[in-house]
Motif scaffolding. Structure first.
Motif, PDB file in Angstrom:
ATOM      1  N   GLN A  13       0.796  -1.226  -0.038  1.00 33.21           N
ATOM      2  CA  GLN A  13       0.004  -0.098  -0.078  1.00 33.21           C
ATOM      3  C   GLN A  13       1.093   1.216   0.038  1.00 33.21           C
ATOM      4  OE1 GLN A  13      -3.467   0.241   0.155  1.00 33.21           O
ATOM      5  NE2 GLN A  13      -2.687   2.520  -0.333  1.00 33.21           N
ATOM      6  N   MET A  14       0.638   2.209  -1.110  1.00 29.33           N
ATOM      7  CA  MET A  14       1.607   3.214  -1.043  1.00 29.33           C
ATOM      8  C   MET A  14       0.654   4.448  -1.204  1.00 29.33           C
ATOM      9  SD  MET A  14       3.940   1.920  -4.354  1.00 29.33           S
ATOM     10  CE  MET A  14       2.702   1.981  -5.589  1.00 29.33           C
ATOM     11  N   SER A  15       1.264   5.154  -0.369  1.00 32.95           N
ATOM     12  CA  SER A  15       0.494   6.674  -0.007  1.00 32.95           C
ATOM     13  C   SER A  15       1.316   7.632   0.066  1.00 32.95           C
ATOM     14  CB  SER A  15      -0.160   6.622   1.327  1.00 32.95           C
ATOM     15  OG  SER A  15      -1.245   5.554   1.424  1.00 32.95           O
ATOM     16  N   SER A  16       0.584   8.996  -0.130  1.00 34.76           N
ATOM     17  CA  SER A  16       1.511  10.226  -0.216  1.00 34.76           C
ATOM     18  C   SER A  16       2.626   9.873  -1.331  1.00 34.76           C
ATOM     19  CB  SER A  16       2.215  10.611   0.935  1.00 34.76           C
ATOM     20  OG  SER A  16       1.076  10.886   1.952  1.00 34.76           O
ATOM     21  N   LEU A  17       2.203   9.616  -2.334  1.00 32.94           N
ATOM     22  CA  LEU A  17       3.193   9.269  -3.598  1.00 32.94           C
ATOM     23  C   LEU A  17       4.004  10.461  -4.042  1.00 32.94           C
ATOM     24  CD1 LEU A  17       1.309   6.257  -5.356  1.00 32.94           C
ATOM     25  CD2 LEU A  17       3.658   6.227  -4.424  1.00 32.94           C
TER      26      LEU A  17
END
Length: 120
Positions: free
Chosen positions: A81-85
């Protein structure tokens, strides 16, 4: 034979989120550990995150607090899960797994990679 099948890559805006999936397919006895690597354009491949058989996780400093690795044992699947890319997250992401198959052979496997592009 075991195969790693990746999905979830694509184009995303800076600050956005994506979830990558990697499913291990085949006659699997156990998955010793699973990891995500990435290779930015023009750079070498680097370890992003890993999760052990017991569930311990590790992250590269560049993604701590933004990325989360997890797994679903019933599906033999690992997620990222990748956030604030950020634009610097742009890379081909590769799944890696150390797997014991039904014949009790331990082998390292790589997925084919999925491209993540972070751009406005």
């Amino acid at each position: 034979q075991v195969q790693l099948v990746e999905s979830g890559g694509g184009l995303v805006q800076p600050g956005g989120s994506l979830r990558l999936s990697c499913a291990a397919l085949g006659r699997i006895l156990s998955i010793n550990g699973m990891s995500w690597y990435r290779q930015p354009p023009g750079k070498e491949r680097e370890l992003v995150a890993s999760i052990t058989y017991g569930g311990s996780t590790n992250y590269a400093d560049s993604v701590k607090g933004r990325f989360t690795i997890s797994r679903d044992d019933a599906k033999n699947t690992v997620y990222l899960q990748m956030s604030s890319l950020k634009p610097e997250d742009t890379a081909v992401y590769y799944c890696n797994a150390l797997i014991t198959d039904s014949g009790r052979y331990i082998s390292n496997y790589w997925g084919e990679g999925t491209l993540v592009t972070v751009s406005s």
